[in-house]
Design an enzyme around this catalytic site. Structure first.
Site, PDB file in Angstrom:
ATOM      1  N   HIS A   1       0.840  -1.205   0.000  1.00 21.05           N
ATOM      2  CA  HIS A   1       0.000   0.000   0.000  1.00 21.05           C
ATOM      3  C   HIS A   1       0.869   1.247   0.000  1.00 21.05           C
ATOM      4  CE1 HIS A   1      -2.115  -3.188   2.325  1.00 21.05           C
ATOM      5  NE2 HIS A   1      -3.143  -2.846   1.566  1.00 21.05           N
TER       6      HIS A   1
ATOM      7  N   ASP B   1      -0.109   5.264   4.095  1.00 16.13           N
ATOM      8  CA  ASP B   1      -0.235   4.988   2.666  1.00 16.13           C
ATOM      9  C   ASP B   1      -0.863   6.154   1.910  1.00 16.13           C
ATOM     10  OD1 ASP B   1      -2.791   4.835   3.570  1.00 16.13           O
ATOM     11  OD2 ASP B   1      -3.100   2.722   3.083  1.00 16.13           O
ATOM     12  N   GLY B   2      -0.979   7.319   2.557  1.00 10.60           N
ATOM     13  CA  GLY B   2      -1.374   8.531   1.858  1.00 10.60           C
ATOM     14  C   GLY B   2      -2.850   8.733   1.641  1.00 10.60           C
TER      15      GLY B   2
ATOM     16  N   CYS C   1      -5.350   8.903   4.213  1.00 11.31           N
ATOM     17  CA  CYS C   1      -6.130   9.321   5.385  1.00 11.31           C
ATOM     18  C   CYS C   1      -6.966  10.566   5.084  1.00 11.31           C
ATOM     19  CB  CYS C   1      -5.207   9.575   6.570  1.00 11.31           C
ATOM     20  SG  CYS C   1      -6.086   9.974   8.106  1.00 11.31           S
TER      21      CYS C   1
ATOM     22  N   SER D   1     -10.056   3.997   9.444  1.00  8.71           N
ATOM     23  CA  SER D   1     -10.759   5.156  10.011  1.00  8.71           C
ATOM     24  C   SER D   1     -12.260   4.945   9.976  1.00  8.71           C
ATOM     25  CB  SER D   1     -10.392   6.424   9.227  1.00  8.71           C
ATOM     26  OG  SER D   1      -9.021   6.724   9.351  1.00  8.71           O
TER      27      SER D   1
ATOM     28  N   THR E   1      -1.957   7.234  17.563  1.00  6.10           N
ATOM     29  CA  THR E   1      -3.097   6.965  16.691  1.00  6.10           C
ATOM     30  C   THR E   1      -4.201   7.984  16.994  1.00  6.10           C
ATOM     31  OG1 THR E   1      -4.225   5.483  18.250  1.00  6.10           O
ATOM     32  CG2 THR E   1      -2.590   4.481  16.771  1.00  6.10           C
TER      33      THR E   1
ATOM     34  N   ASP F   1       0.412  12.048  14.055  1.00  4.08           N
ATOM     35  CA  ASP F   1      -0.450  11.033  13.454  1.00  4.08           C
ATOM     36  C   ASP F   1      -1.571  11.687  12.656  1.00  4.08           C
ATOM     37  OD1 ASP F   1      -1.496   8.170  13.313  1.00  4.08           O
ATOM     38  OD2 ASP F   1      -3.216   9.268  14.096  1.00  4.08           O
ATOM     39  N   PRO F   2      -1.739  11.345  11.374  1.00  2.00           N
ATOM     40  CA  PRO F   2      -2.757  11.995  10.548  1.00  2.00           C
ATOM     41  C   PRO F   2      -4.184  11.745  11.030  1.00  2.00           C
ATOM     42  CG  PRO F   2      -1.728  10.168   9.372  1.00  2.00           C
ATOM     43  CD  PRO F   2      -0.904  10.406  10.598  1.00  2.00           C
TER      44      PRO F   2
END
Length: 585
Positions: free
Chosen positions: A221, A416-417, A419, A461, A515, A568-569
């Site tokens: 991913h 993996d870009g 979010c 998410s 997280t 964390d995004p």
């Protein structure tokens, strides 16, 4: 700057699934659920796998007699929802003797498939889960409680367990079939290498690698690997010095997951991550075979080459080794009919993605629409001000949309870009469907929003937020004694406590794991303590900022060599949403 050209289509996932079903008439597609399945046998165990799309032919390509019974497809690089998976289980259960879920070890997949199995068992369906992890790039120290990622070795699990289910599950049932999957997984090792990240449809191409670098151990991913190699070695050197030692070096206690000796029967699977030519793939197979014999005295019993577990146009490949001797001995001890795992590997299958064998057309199974009922019904409690609620939700959504580039940038560094894109899809889904939710009772509205998030968000998410909001709805039901009693701050605080407790049943992540929880838990605890939304937002913001000071312990960021300097995004995304709500209060 590297420019990657690729063909773009308007609805890539929907059209891809439709095209696959058209080309394989023995497989039925349910478009709205993204489920594909075949005709099954009531006396045999059914096998379901799946996950995020983008790994084709995995997993739909391995539906066939002697392999999978069904596949459930999530959005690009995102887990399917619990609802999708549960519907697939219910479909198979109509014509199978138990259902086994074969799940790749990624947080979203484990969460959604696990919750689906729980719900299926609550419905009286005999269902089990086996989680696959074969990646040696993630060692014991780094993997920790999360464990190894799942790569192309998963396909060998599909093949071997699928053959067992077809031949012997009538006798050994679901428990025996699940045991076979665990035995195979315990004898698998895989490592990948890629010259660059893959191009995801509909998203700009992003990569941290320069033209003179490549990545060893990159995930499927776009997750970072175990090492960046510079300058790029020739393929022979890459395999000899970097890949095979990770797979076979018994002295590396962190990564020596499976012992191999020169006397072992070994199956080699050389997997194309997407854009390596067939010409070069054949060369890689030959180089790998020669080096195994020359350096380790291993003569492979079988070599499988092809595109089995891809990452779109990933410019790389992976090598999987199965210790067939150890696997066979363990199977012999438990199943008297099995003398050699090679017999199961060589059992014919008509799965269209399996590179060996013939495909035979069969009649596609029909669908009972009643099984696919998705009505959301909960007890109606908690009168609330819908107009104010809608105003807050829209403001939170607006803030997420504006913050998406920043969230995506963070996720490109530690994940993996996707979010930012995932959160935008979720909030847009809620806003676009606000008119359809209950305007009278908050318990109903929150249950409906939980369902909307499952439909629009997907991935880890989506699963976390859906469970959280569903828990909040149940919290309201437990807290509000009278149907028409209005929702107060006290009611909200108690419901939030119950929601957080519900979420903690399905994730081991806690404060300090880097997280979403690092922002969510302080928010909930501060609101419970003070009943002050502004103080709760401040606590969440401080929690999110703290994630940029320590390494992640869960999710894809936990596989990154050092994520301690990147916030964390997911936590940042939560804070942006509640800040948006705050601005409208």
């Amino acid at each position: 700057m590297t420019i990657v050209k690729s063909f773009e289509v308007q609805n890539p996932l929907e059209t891809s699934l439709k095209g696959f079903a058209l080309a394989n008439p023995s497989i039925t597609l349910i478009p709205e659920e993204k489920i594909l399945f075949r005709q099954t046998d009531k006396s045999k165990v059914g096998l379901i796998s799946g996950g995020g799309s983008g790994h084709e032919p995995s997993h739909a390509g391995f539906i066939g007699t002697g392999m999978l019974s069904a596949a459930v497809c999530g959005d690009i690089f995102a887990s399917p929802s619990t609802k999708q998976i549960l519907n697939a289980i219910k479909l198979l259960n109509e014509n199978c003797n138990g259902v086994l879920l074969i799940v790749k070890n990624y947080t979203g997949d484990v969460l959604h498939f696990g919750l689906s199995a729980e719900r299926a068992r609550a419905l009286g369906i005999n269902c089990q889960v086996v989680v696959i992890g074969d990646d040696v790039a993630v060692g014991r120290e780094k993997g920790g409680m999360v464990g190894r990622r799942a790569l192309a070795g998963t396909v060998l699990v599909h093949k071997i367990v699928g053959a067992f289910a077809e031949l012997y599950s009538s006798k050994y049932g679901l428990n025996g079939t699940a045991q076979v999957a665990k035995i195979v997984n315990d004898n698998l090792v895989t490592i990948g290498a890629s010259l660059d990240h893959c191009k995801v449809p509909g998203r700009p191409f992003e990569s941290e690698l320069t033209e003179g670098q490549m990545e060893l151990g990159m995930g499927i991913h776009n997750e970072p690997g175990v090492d960046i190699l510079e300058p790029i070695p020739i393929t022979e050197e890459l395999i000899e010095k970097y890949m095979l030692p990770k797979l076979l070096d018994a002295s590396d206690k962190d990564r020596a997951f499976v012992p191999f000796t020169k006397d072992n029967d070994v199956v080699v699977l050389v997997n194309n991550l997407g854009s390596v030519s067939n010409f070069i793939m054949s060369s890689i197979a030959a180089i790998t075979t020669d080096l195994l014999k020359k350096k380790y005295g291993i003569v492979p019993k079988k070599i499988i080459v092809g595109s089995l577990m891809t990452a779109f146009n990933g410019n790389g490949f992976s090598i999987t080794l199965l210790n067939a001797s150890r696997c066979s001995k363990e199977l012999q001890r438990n199943f008297e009919e099995i003398k050699d795992v090679m017999d199961l590997i060589n059992t014919p299958t008509d799965a269209p993605g399996w590179p060996i064998g013939e495909f035979k057309n069969k009649m596609a199974p029909s669908i009972d629409d009643k099984i696919l009922s998705n009505d959301i019904k909960v007890k109606s409690v908690g009168k609330y001000d819908f107009d104010a609620f809608a105003k807050w939700i829209k403001a939170g959504a607006k803030q997420i949309v504006e913050s998406e580039p920043h969230i995506t940038h963070l996720d490109n560094q530690v994940g993996d870009g996707d979010c930012g894109y995932t959160l935008v899809a979720g909030v847009n889904g809620i806003v676009n469907n606000l008119d359809s939710i209950s305007k009278e009772y908050l318990s109903e509205a929150m249950a409906q929003i939980s369902d909307i998030i499952e439909d629009y968000m997907g991935g880890t998410s989506g699963g976390l937020y859906s469970i959280l909001i569903s828990g909040f709805s149940h919290g309201l039901i437990q807290t509000v004694p009278n149907k028409d009693e209005p929702v107060t701050k006290e009611v909200v605080s108690k419901a939030l406590e119950i929601a957080l407790e519900t979420l903690f049943k399905y994730t081991k992540a806690r404060k300090g794991s880097s997280t979403l929880i690092d922002a969510l838990e302080p928010f909930v605890k501060e609101f419970v303590l003070t009943k002050d939304f502004h103080k709760a937002v401040k606590a969440a913001d401080e929690g999110a900022k703290s994630t940029g000071t320590f390494s992640a312990k869960f999710g894809r960021a936990s596989y990154v060599g050092n994520s301690s300097n990147v916030e964390d995004p997911g936590a940042v995304g939560f804070v942006e949403f509640v800040k948006g709500m705050e601005s409208a209060m």
